[in-house]
Every structure is written in structure tokens, then in C-alpha cells.
Design a protein around this motif. Sequence first.
Motif, PDB file in Angstrom:
ATOM      1  N   ILE A 122     -10.629  46.656  49.137  1.00 45.22           N
ATOM      2  CA  ILE A 122      -9.996  46.005  50.275  1.00 45.22           C
ATOM      3  C   ILE A 122     -10.185  44.500  50.142  1.00 45.22           C
ATOM      4  CG2 ILE A 122      -9.920  45.824  52.792  1.00 45.22           C
ATOM      5  CD1 ILE A 122      -9.012  48.505  51.744  1.00 45.22           C
ATOM      6  N   SER A 123      -9.101  43.754  50.256  1.00 45.94           N
ATOM      7  CA  SER A 123      -9.181  42.306  50.137  1.00 45.94           C
ATOM      8  C   SER A 123      -9.572  41.682  51.463  1.00 45.94           C
ATOM      9  CB  SER A 123      -7.837  41.738  49.680  1.00 45.94           C
ATOM     10  OG  SER A 123      -6.839  41.975  50.659  1.00 45.94           O
ATOM     11  N   ALA A 124      -9.979  40.407  51.395  1.00 50.79           N
ATOM     12  CA  ALA A 124     -10.316  39.679  52.616  1.00 50.79           C
ATOM     13  C   ALA A 124      -9.101  39.540  53.514  1.00 50.79           C
ATOM     14  CB  ALA A 124     -10.881  38.309  52.251  1.00 50.79           C
ATOM     15  N   TRP A 125      -7.924  39.401  52.929  1.00 53.56           N
ATOM     16  CA  TRP A 125      -6.701  39.286  53.728  1.00 53.56           C
ATOM     17  C   TRP A 125      -6.421  40.579  54.487  1.00 53.56           C
ATOM     18  CZ3 TRP A 125      -3.149  36.445  55.951  1.00 53.56           C
ATOM     19  CH2 TRP A 125      -1.922  36.999  56.282  1.00 53.56           C
ATOM     20  N   THR A 126      -6.624  41.712  53.836  1.00 51.85           N
ATOM     21  CA  THR A 126      -6.393  42.993  54.501  1.00 51.85           C
ATOM     22  C   THR A 126      -7.367  43.201  55.647  1.00 51.85           C
ATOM     23  OG1 THR A 126      -5.607  43.920  52.409  1.00 51.85           O
ATOM     24  CG2 THR A 126      -6.216  45.480  54.127  1.00 51.85           C
ATOM     25  N   LEU A 127      -8.607  42.767  55.484  1.00 55.51           N
ATOM     26  CA  LEU A 127      -9.579  42.891  56.572  1.00 55.51           C
ATOM     27  C   LEU A 127      -9.157  42.077  57.790  1.00 55.51           C
ATOM     28  CD1 LEU A 127     -12.968  42.715  54.643  1.00 55.51           C
ATOM     29  CD2 LEU A 127     -12.078  44.674  55.914  1.00 55.51           C
ATOM     30  N   LEU A 128      -8.581  40.915  57.561  1.00 50.66           N
ATOM     31  CA  LEU A 128      -8.173  40.081  58.686  1.00 50.66           C
ATOM     32  C   LEU A 128      -6.871  40.557  59.316  1.00 50.66           C
ATOM     33  CD1 LEU A 128      -8.963  36.460  57.439  1.00 50.66           C
ATOM     34  CD2 LEU A 128     -10.147  37.770  59.194  1.00 50.66           C
ATOM     35  N   SER A 129      -5.888  40.921  58.476  1.00 47.58           N
ATOM     36  CA  SER A 129      -4.576  41.298  58.997  1.00 47.58           C
ATOM     37  C   SER A 129      -4.505  42.740  59.437  1.00 47.58           C
ATOM     38  CB  SER A 129      -3.501  41.037  57.935  1.00 47.58           C
ATOM     39  OG  SER A 129      -3.782  41.763  56.749  1.00 47.58           O
TER      40      SER A 129
END
Length: 555
Positions: free
Chosen positions: A216-223
Motif C-alpha cells: 500500500i502506498s502513502a497516497w493510497t493511505l491518504l486517499s
Amino acid sequence: MQAEGEAARLAKPLAGPSPSEKPMSGCAQVGDPSEEGWPSSQWGCQGIGELQTLTGQMSHQPVVATKTSGDMDKPLISRHLVDSNSSLAEAPSEVPKVGILGSGDFARSLATRLLGSGFSVVVGSRNPKRTAWLFPSAAHVTFQVEAVSSPEVIFVAVFREHYSSLCGLSDQLAGKILVDVSNPTEQEHLGHRESNAEYLASLFPTCMVVKAFNVISAWTLLSGPRDGNRQVPICSDQPEAKRAVSEMVHAMGFTPVDMGTLASAREVEAMPLRLLPGWKVPTLLALGLFICFYAYNFIRDVLQPYMQEGKNKFYKLPVSVVNTTLPCVAYVLLSLVYLPGVLAAALQLRRGTKYHRFPDWLDHWLQHRKQIGLLSFFCAALHALYSFCLPLRRSHRYELVNLATEQVLANKSHLWDEEEVWRMEIYLSLGVLALGTLSLLAVTSLPSIANSLNWREFSFVQSTLGFVALVLSTLHTLTYGWTRAFKERHYKFYLPPTFTLTLLVPCVVILAKGLFLLPCFSRRLTKIRRGWEKDGAVKFTLPADHTLVEKTSLV
């Protein structure tokens, strides 16, 4: 005034977003039927309570309240709990506390996601004063020793080379769950025999190490999982720790995938290193077809006029020859999507059963049909764009001027070919219809769209409309060729027109599909696919190598 404010506060103890909003919390997102592929279980908020039971007595951080001008208390972190009857449930007295070691981009995104999912977060940093402003205000940023003292679940968001710097925390980390979220580089993955998670477990033998969240990428965690992959592979040698982390994954809105023991961590860490593994063979196939057809068109349209007529037409290489090649590649790729289904049906008819596995080459071909179809749509879309650009070329304008000059010199006032006009009208109309149908197939192949369709709807679009797209493309090609295949002047260097070569595979697929629609074949195929066998008994035979896992592909 204070009494009114107190009454308002008591009447609405769980302040949170309105029903029209979608807060980024595990309680609000888990079980949302509007999300594709979302689990329908009622895990919701009770998973956090179960996590407390599994991880032991977890310390909590009290909810901080601020006073407003209206003397009304508004919690900084609120829990919006809704039971199955849509009535407010009693708020839990404890909030699960989670620790994070690290202050990078992933650690910040992870802290934001955990806070939005109802967890209390404490972050351990070597320099908390410098990194505190990077994290949400609700997260408590402190030194690493203090950060690992109270939480039972701690995320290790540091690189492998920094694991040894955490050895001084061995006593404080004893008996706790360490979640390794790191990913090695390709060189590190090949250079180390053990995974990052196994190396971390060797440094902290008294801890329960779990590998998770590395895909899981940092972007996926935020979005949120809506904009990224939902699945989170998890592996660990301790089932209790794995179950606790799985419940956290659920609470954060993702789907845990049990990968077994920690020995599988090396495979899990290799997942982010793969570059489109399912696209390698289809891309090479499309590239090979493009090179072959481009070379063929170059010989016919550029080399032959230059050698036999002395005309320099090398200017056609960037646009004209490419535009002639792209529809050939798209058409052949589309036929290759449905050819393996025809071969599989023929094998089932010949064997009289569906319980025999297909050959490996056919099984792999069946698994790559989606990628081949998308590449076919890509080439068809490029062909449409190139066709729009053809009149914009300077060479095309010169050809129009020369044609008009020749018409004037020949004293022709009206130039009209009824047959050619009708051919072009039908040719363009069929091309637009074929591209529109291919667009529908490409859209429905997206997971977000495919998951909203039931099996019958998906099968109708991908099978029936796909076959319609193949038929329309065939008619489009035949209308383009018209009578050129029967005129000698179109055979340059004794090579037939390109469109005649592309018709071979699609015509075989269409004829075979039509043959299978006959009652004598269709009824037998239906019986076989419903479990009927020619011999009347199911026979299972093991391969010579008993360690080989038998695969079965259903068409």
C-alpha cells in the motif's frame, strides 16, 4: 447559557459528520455496499473492540476537547458509532493506541489513516521537535522510548539498514506486535537471502513480527482504498498477531489477505517490485505484430514505389504507414482474444469432459485475454486519432491541389464515383461502431465497473458484445478492401494487400463460433460445462510429479 450548552452536549455526545458525509474512518467505511468488492460483513466498529481483547490491556489517550464561544464541548477525535438499527451505540471507554516508529512520508500517511479510523496514534522519532509539525495535531509525537512503552501494536516504518538502531528498545518491545511495512530495492531483494521481516524477527526474538501494508502506498493511505488496491497481504508466525493486524486492516477500510507464515514475507516483499507481470507477454505480442505489419507495409507502400517507379515516398513512414499498421494489429489482437475460447471449446468437445486441464500454453493464453483486449482497444483508438490527423498533413494538401489541377487540365467539371462514395460511407460507419463497442468492452473490464455487474451482465458484455465488435471490425476491414484483393495492380512485389492477411484469424474465429451455435454442438457443450462426461464417470489422475499442483481452467 451554560445549562443550554450542557444540554446540547449531552443530547449529542458523539459528535461526528452528517449522514451525507463520508468520514475516513473504519466505522463509516467498512461494510459500505456502495463500494465495489467491499465485504458485506458488519465488522464496522466492533473490530476495534475485538482488537483490544486480542492485544491485551491497551492504554488509551483521552479525548481532548476545546471550548468554543458557545461554551459547547466539541471532541477533537470523535467516534461515530451506528448499530444495525441505525441507532447510536454507547461509545467505548478506551481508544486503541497504536505506535509508529519513523517519521517519513509513509509514517505520516499511516498516522493520518489510523487517526481517521478511530485509533490513538503515538509516533516515535529521533527528533520529535523537528518532525512534530509534519503529523496531524491529534498524533502524539515523542521519543522512540516513550512511543513504544504503552502501545501493543507498533508499526516499524524505517528502512532495513536502520533496524539495528532499534535494538536498544528490545526490553520495551518484548511481547509486542511489530508490523514491518518496509520494502527492499530490487538489488537488496536479490542480495539478501532473508526478507526484511525475517531479519527484523531475528533482531527481536521476543516480539511477534507481522509483515503487512508494504504493497500500500502513502497516497493510497491518504486517499482511501477507493483509489488504490484494497488487498493487504499479511504473514506472520503468530496467529494471534496476524488476527489482530487483520482486524486493524479491516478497520482502516482495506481487505486482509492471509499469506501464511513469515516465510512468505519474501514473496510479499517481491510484489511491489514487479512491473506489470501480466502485461509482458501481451505487450511483446502486440509489439511483434506491429513490427511485422509495419515492415510489410513499408515494403509495399514505400520501398516498391521507390525501386520500381522512382518515387520518393519515405515521408509516409511517420504517419501514413503507422496508421495503416495500427488497425491491422488491433484487428488481429481482438481475434486472438476469442480464439483461445474456441480452442478450449473444441478440446472439451473432443475429450467429452471439462475436468481435464488445458495445456499450459492455452491456460496462459486464457489468462491474458483481458490484457490482449485492452491493447487491441489502445491500437484502435490510436488508429482513429491518426486518421483524424491525415487531412492535416502538408503532403495531403499538395495532393488535393495536384488533383484539382489535373481535373482542370482534363476539363472535368464533375468528379463523382457513386460506388466509392457508398463504400467510404459504410466503411467509416462500421469503423465508428466497432470502436464504440470496443470502448464499452474496455470500460467494463475495469474492476470498479466489473464489480458492479452480475455474472450474466458481465458475460453478455465481454462475450456477446465482444463477438459483435469482432464482426463489425471484420465488416469494416472487408469494406476497406472492397475489390482490391482481386485487382493485380494492388499486388506490389507480388505481395497481397495487408488487409487480406489480417482476415485469416478473425474469419476462423467467426466461422467456429457460428459452428458452435448449431444445436448438435451447443447442446453437447452445455451438458459438458454442467458436469456431464462422455464416459459417465469422473476420473482423476495425478501427474507424474506429485508435487505439481493441478490447475483447472473453466471457460
